[in-house]
Design a protein around this motif. Structure first.
Motif, PDB file in Angstrom:
ATOM      1  N   ILE A   1     -21.469  76.427  96.222  1.00  0.00           N
ATOM      2  CA  ILE A   1     -21.050  77.601  95.466  1.00  0.00           C
ATOM      3  C   ILE A   1     -20.985  78.831  96.364  1.00  0.00           C
ATOM      4  O   ILE A   1     -20.134  79.698  96.203  1.00  0.00           O
ATOM      5  CB  ILE A   1     -22.009  77.864  94.260  1.00  0.00           C
ATOM      6  CG1 ILE A   1     -21.483  78.997  93.403  1.00  0.00           C
ATOM      7  CG2 ILE A   1     -23.425  78.122  94.736  1.00  0.00           C
ATOM      8  CD1 ILE A   1     -20.145  78.734  92.769  1.00  0.00           C
ATOM      9  N   TYR A   2     -21.901  78.901  97.372  1.00  0.00           N
ATOM     10  CA  TYR A   2     -21.870  80.021  98.304  1.00  0.00           C
ATOM     11  C   TYR A   2     -20.574  80.005  99.109  1.00  0.00           C
ATOM     12  O   TYR A   2     -19.947  81.042  99.331  1.00  0.00           O
ATOM     13  CB  TYR A   2     -23.066  79.968  99.243  1.00  0.00           C
ATOM     14  CG  TYR A   2     -23.098  81.118 100.231  1.00  0.00           C
ATOM     15  CD1 TYR A   2     -23.709  82.323  99.906  1.00  0.00           C
ATOM     16  CD2 TYR A   2     -22.502  81.004 101.490  1.00  0.00           C
ATOM     17  CE1 TYR A   2     -23.712  83.381 100.799  1.00  0.00           C
ATOM     18  CE2 TYR A   2     -22.510  82.049 102.377  1.00  0.00           C
ATOM     19  CZ  TYR A   2     -23.118  83.231 102.036  1.00  0.00           C
ATOM     20  OH  TYR A   2     -23.125  84.265 102.924  1.00  0.00           O
ATOM     21  N   SER A   3     -20.162  78.830  99.542  1.00  0.00           N
ATOM     22  CA  SER A   3     -18.925  78.723 100.314  1.00  0.00           C
ATOM     23  C   SER A   3     -17.726  79.174  99.496  1.00  0.00           C
ATOM     24  O   SER A   3     -16.836  79.859  99.999  1.00  0.00           O
ATOM     25  CB  SER A   3     -18.733  77.275 100.781  1.00  0.00           C
ATOM     26  OG  SER A   3     -19.805  76.861 101.583  1.00  0.00           O
ATOM     27  N   TYR A   4     -17.705  78.804  98.209  1.00  0.00           N
ATOM     28  CA  TYR A   4     -16.596  79.220  97.363  1.00  0.00           C
ATOM     29  C   TYR A   4     -16.548  80.738  97.237  1.00  0.00           C
ATOM     30  O   TYR A   4     -15.485  81.356  97.289  1.00  0.00           O
ATOM     31  CB  TYR A   4     -16.728  78.589  95.976  1.00  0.00           C
ATOM     32  CG  TYR A   4     -16.673  77.082  95.978  1.00  0.00           C
ATOM     33  CD1 TYR A   4     -15.925  76.397  96.942  1.00  0.00           C
ATOM     34  CD2 TYR A   4     -17.368  76.333  95.030  1.00  0.00           C
ATOM     35  CE1 TYR A   4     -15.877  75.012  96.955  1.00  0.00           C
ATOM     36  CE2 TYR A   4     -17.311  74.941  95.035  1.00  0.00           C
ATOM     37  CZ  TYR A   4     -16.566  74.294  96.003  1.00  0.00           C
ATOM     38  OH  TYR A   4     -16.520  72.932  96.017  1.00  0.00           O
ATOM     39  N   ILE A   5     -17.709  81.351  97.072  1.00  0.00           N
ATOM     40  CA  ILE A   5     -17.775  82.813  96.950  1.00  0.00           C
ATOM     41  C   ILE A   5     -17.321  83.479  98.245  1.00  0.00           C
ATOM     42  O   ILE A   5     -16.545  84.440  98.245  1.00  0.00           O
ATOM     43  CB  ILE A   5     -19.205  83.268  96.584  1.00  0.00           C
ATOM     44  CG1 ILE A   5     -19.574  82.754  95.178  1.00  0.00           C
ATOM     45  CG2 ILE A   5     -19.327  84.779  96.649  1.00  0.00           C
ATOM     46  CD1 ILE A   5     -21.011  83.016  94.794  1.00  0.00           C
ATOM     47  N   VAL A   6     -17.808  82.956  99.385  1.00  0.00           N
ATOM     48  CA  VAL A   6     -17.461  83.522 100.683  1.00  0.00           C
ATOM     49  C   VAL A   6     -15.957  83.488 100.910  1.00  0.00           C
ATOM     50  O   VAL A   6     -15.328  84.485 101.265  1.00  0.00           O
ATOM     51  CB  VAL A   6     -18.195  82.760 101.809  1.00  0.00           C
ATOM     52  CG1 VAL A   6     -17.550  83.049 103.169  1.00  0.00           C
ATOM     53  CG2 VAL A   6     -19.661  83.166 101.840  1.00  0.00           C
ATOM     54  N   PHE A   7     -15.357  82.331 100.699  1.00  0.00           N
ATOM     55  CA  PHE A   7     -13.931  82.208 100.966  1.00  0.00           C
ATOM     56  C   PHE A   7     -13.081  82.925  99.921  1.00  0.00           C
ATOM     57  O   PHE A   7     -11.881  83.108 100.110  1.00  0.00           O
ATOM     58  CB  PHE A   7     -13.543  80.730 101.054  1.00  0.00           C
ATOM     59  CG  PHE A   7     -14.027  80.084 102.320  1.00  0.00           C
ATOM     60  CD1 PHE A   7     -13.437  80.363 103.541  1.00  0.00           C
ATOM     61  CD2 PHE A   7     -15.099  79.208 102.291  1.00  0.00           C
ATOM     62  CE1 PHE A   7     -13.889  79.781 104.709  1.00  0.00           C
ATOM     63  CE2 PHE A   7     -15.559  78.622 103.455  1.00  0.00           C
ATOM     64  CZ  PHE A   7     -14.954  78.906 104.668  1.00  0.00           C
ATOM     65  N   GLY A   8     -13.690  83.345  98.828  1.00  0.00           N
ATOM     66  CA  GLY A   8     -12.991  84.173  97.860  1.00  0.00           C
ATOM     67  C   GLY A   8     -13.089  85.648  98.190  1.00  0.00           C
ATOM     68  O   GLY A   8     -12.117  86.399  98.065  1.00  0.00           O
ATOM     69  N   ILE A   9     -14.257  86.099  98.636  1.00  0.00           N
ATOM     70  CA  ILE A   9     -14.483  87.506  98.939  1.00  0.00           C
ATOM     71  C   ILE A   9     -13.795  87.941 100.221  1.00  0.00           C
ATOM     72  O   ILE A   9     -13.214  89.025 100.301  1.00  0.00           O
ATOM     73  CB  ILE A   9     -15.998  87.795  99.032  1.00  0.00           C
ATOM     74  CG1 ILE A   9     -16.637  87.695  97.652  1.00  0.00           C
ATOM     75  CG2 ILE A   9     -16.254  89.173  99.628  1.00  0.00           C
ATOM     76  CD1 ILE A   9     -18.134  87.912  97.673  1.00  0.00           C
TER      77      ILE A   9
ATOM     78  N   LEU B   1     -18.645  85.627 106.542  1.00  0.00           N
ATOM     79  CA  LEU B   1     -18.247  84.306 107.016  1.00  0.00           C
ATOM     80  C   LEU B   1     -19.141  83.809 108.145  1.00  0.00           C
ATOM     81  O   LEU B   1     -19.384  82.610 108.275  1.00  0.00           O
ATOM     82  CB  LEU B   1     -16.789  84.356 107.503  1.00  0.00           C
ATOM     83  CG  LEU B   1     -15.706  84.533 106.439  1.00  0.00           C
ATOM     84  CD1 LEU B   1     -14.365  84.827 107.100  1.00  0.00           C
ATOM     85  CD2 LEU B   1     -15.605  83.286 105.576  1.00  0.00           C
ATOM     86  N   GLY B   2     -19.632  84.757 108.958  1.00  0.00           N
ATOM     87  CA  GLY B   2     -20.400  84.371 110.138  1.00  0.00           C
ATOM     88  C   GLY B   2     -21.792  83.855 109.835  1.00  0.00           C
ATOM     89  O   GLY B   2     -22.303  83.000 110.563  1.00  0.00           O
TER      90      GLY B   2
ATOM     91  N   TYR C   1     -22.455  88.932 112.513  1.00  0.00           N
ATOM     92  CA  TYR C   1     -23.363  89.358 111.442  1.00  0.00           C
ATOM     93  C   TYR C   1     -24.270  90.512 111.855  1.00  0.00           C
ATOM     94  O   TYR C   1     -24.205  91.598 111.280  1.00  0.00           O
ATOM     95  CB  TYR C   1     -24.217  88.179 110.974  1.00  0.00           C
ATOM     96  CG  TYR C   1     -25.044  88.530 109.758  1.00  0.00           C
ATOM     97  CD1 TYR C   1     -24.510  88.428 108.480  1.00  0.00           C
ATOM     98  CD2 TYR C   1     -26.351  88.998 109.885  1.00  0.00           C
ATOM     99  CE1 TYR C   1     -25.248  88.770 107.360  1.00  0.00           C
ATOM    100  CE2 TYR C   1     -27.097  89.342 108.768  1.00  0.00           C
ATOM    101  CZ  TYR C   1     -26.542  89.231 107.513  1.00  0.00           C
ATOM    102  OH  TYR C   1     -27.277  89.583 106.410  1.00  0.00           O
ATOM    103  N   PHE C   2     -25.114  90.306 112.845  1.00  0.00           N
ATOM    104  CA  PHE C   2     -26.140  91.310 113.155  1.00  0.00           C
ATOM    105  C   PHE C   2     -25.550  92.598 113.713  1.00  0.00           C
ATOM    106  O   PHE C   2     -26.043  93.687 113.420  1.00  0.00           O
ATOM    107  CB  PHE C   2     -27.178  90.723 114.109  1.00  0.00           C
ATOM    108  CG  PHE C   2     -28.075  89.714 113.453  1.00  0.00           C
ATOM    109  CD1 PHE C   2     -28.993  90.100 112.489  1.00  0.00           C
ATOM    110  CD2 PHE C   2     -27.993  88.373 113.781  1.00  0.00           C
ATOM    111  CE1 PHE C   2     -29.819  89.182 111.867  1.00  0.00           C
ATOM    112  CE2 PHE C   2     -28.808  87.439 113.171  1.00  0.00           C
ATOM    113  CZ  PHE C   2     -29.725  87.838 112.212  1.00  0.00           C
ATOM    114  N   TYR C   3     -24.495  92.494 114.530  1.00  0.00           N
ATOM    115  CA  TYR C   3     -23.849  93.718 115.009  1.00  0.00           C
ATOM    116  C   TYR C   3     -23.399  94.590 113.846  1.00  0.00           C
ATOM    117  O   TYR C   3     -23.513  95.819 113.895  1.00  0.00           O
ATOM    118  CB  TYR C   3     -22.628  93.372 115.871  1.00  0.00           C
ATOM    119  CG  TYR C   3     -22.925  93.136 117.332  1.00  0.00           C
ATOM    120  CD1 TYR C   3     -24.227  93.016 117.794  1.00  0.00           C
ATOM    121  CD2 TYR C   3     -21.891  93.029 118.261  1.00  0.00           C
ATOM    122  CE1 TYR C   3     -24.490  92.798 119.132  1.00  0.00           C
ATOM    123  CE2 TYR C   3     -22.138  92.814 119.600  1.00  0.00           C
ATOM    124  CZ  TYR C   3     -23.441  92.693 120.040  1.00  0.00           C
ATOM    125  OH  TYR C   3     -23.692  92.486 121.358  1.00  0.00           O
TER     126      TYR C   3
END
Length: 253
Positions: free
Chosen positions: A180-188, A215-216, A99-101
C-alpha cells in the motif's frame, strides 16, 4: 601450481572493474543534481555537492587501493569490501542525496524538517537492525555456511553466484514497506512533479526534491538491507572463518 589454479581469474580486480562505473555514476550524479538544486536553484548550501564529490573520490579510491594491496589473492572478504562500497554508493544516491539532503538543506518549516529527518534515521536504523537479525539467523541456524563454504586442507572456497542463490533460498527477509505504501508513493510523486511545474519554478525544485525523497526512502532501505547482508556474508563471516580455522576464504568463480 596446477593448470586450473593458473587459469583462476583475479577475482578482486574483476570485482573492482565491475564496481567502478557504479562507484562513479551514483555519487557523482548525486553531486551534480545537488549542485543544480541546492547551490544553484535554491541557493541554500554548497555542502551537498561537495560531500557528493568527496564520496565519489572515496568510492573510487578505496577499491583500487584494495585491489593493488591484495592483487591475485582472491580473498572473499576483500571482494566483499569492494562490493559493499559499490552498494553504499547506490545507497548514497537514494538515501543520503534523495532523502536526507532534502530534510537537511531544503527550505521548509522545522515542524516538517525534524520529523522527516529523525523519522528517516529511525527507519534506516530499524531496517538495518532487522536485516542484521535476519541475516545472522540464516548464518547461524541454517545449512548456509556448510553448503556455501567448501573446506579444503588449506582453505575455504566460496562460489559467489551459487552462494548468493543459496542464501536467497534460505533467507527470509520482509519488504521494507507494505504494498500500500508503494501505491501511495507512485501516486503522490507524479502529482508533485506536475503541480510543481504549474505553480512556480522555485516550488518546482522543491516538488522534484520532495518526490525524490519519497521515492528514495523505500529504495534506500532496500540498499541498506543489502549492504548489511553483503558485509555480514562476504566480509564478517569470512574473517571469522579465517580466525577460527587459520585458513583463507577464497573466491573460486
Amino acid at each position: 601450481m596446477t593448470k586450473s589454479e593458473t587459469k583462476q581469474k583475479d577475482a578482486i580486480w574483476e570485482m573492482t572493474k565491475k564496481a567502478t562505473p557504479v562507484n562513479f555514476i551514483f555519487p557523482m550524479l548525486g553531486a551534480g543534481v545537488s549542485y543544480a538544486a541546492y547551490a544553484d536553484d535554491l541557493a541554500v548550501s554548497g555542502w551537498p555537492w561537495k560531500i557528493g564529490l568527496l564520496v565519489t573520490l572515496i568510492c573510487l579510491f578505496v577499491p583500487f587501493v584494495a585491489s593493488m594491496m591484495y592483487r591475485r589473492s582472491n580473498l572473499l572478504w576483500v571482494c566483499g569490501l569492494i562490493l559493499s562500497i559499490a552498494t553504499f554508493s547506490m545507497y548514497f544516491f537514494f538515501g543520503t542525496f534523495a532523502y536526507f539532503y532534502y530534510f537537511v538543506f531544503a527550505p521548509m518549516e522545522p515542524l516538517l524538517r525534524w520529523p522527516g529527518l529523525l523519522g528517516g534515521f529511525a527507519l534506516t536504523l530499524y531496517w538495518a537492525a532487522t536485516s542484521k537479525r535476519t541475516v545472522m539467523h540464516t548464518i547461524t541456524n541454517t545449512s548456509f555456511v556448510k553448503r556455501a563454504f567448501e573446506e579444503n586442507a588449506s582453505d575455504f572456497r566460496y562460489r559467489t553466484q551459487a552462494g548468493m542463490a543459496l542464501f536467497e533460498r534460505l533467507n527470509k527477509e520482509r519488504s521494507p514497506f507494505p504494498k500500500i505504501y508503494s501505491y501511495i508513493v507512485f501516486g503522490i510523486a507524479p502529482f508533485y512533479l506536475i503541480l510543481g511545474r504549474l505553480l512556480s519554478s522555485n516550488f518546482g525544485a522543491n516538488g522534484v526534491l520532495f518526490a525524490l525523497a519519497i521515492l528514495g526512502m523505500p529504495v534506500s532501505l532496500w540498499f541498506a538491507g543489502l549492504l548489511v547482508r553483503i558485509y555480514l556474508v562476504m566480509v564478517s563471516l569470512p574473517r571469522k572463518l579465517e580466525r577460527e580455522h587459520r585458513k583463507p576464504v577464497l573466491v573460486v568463480d
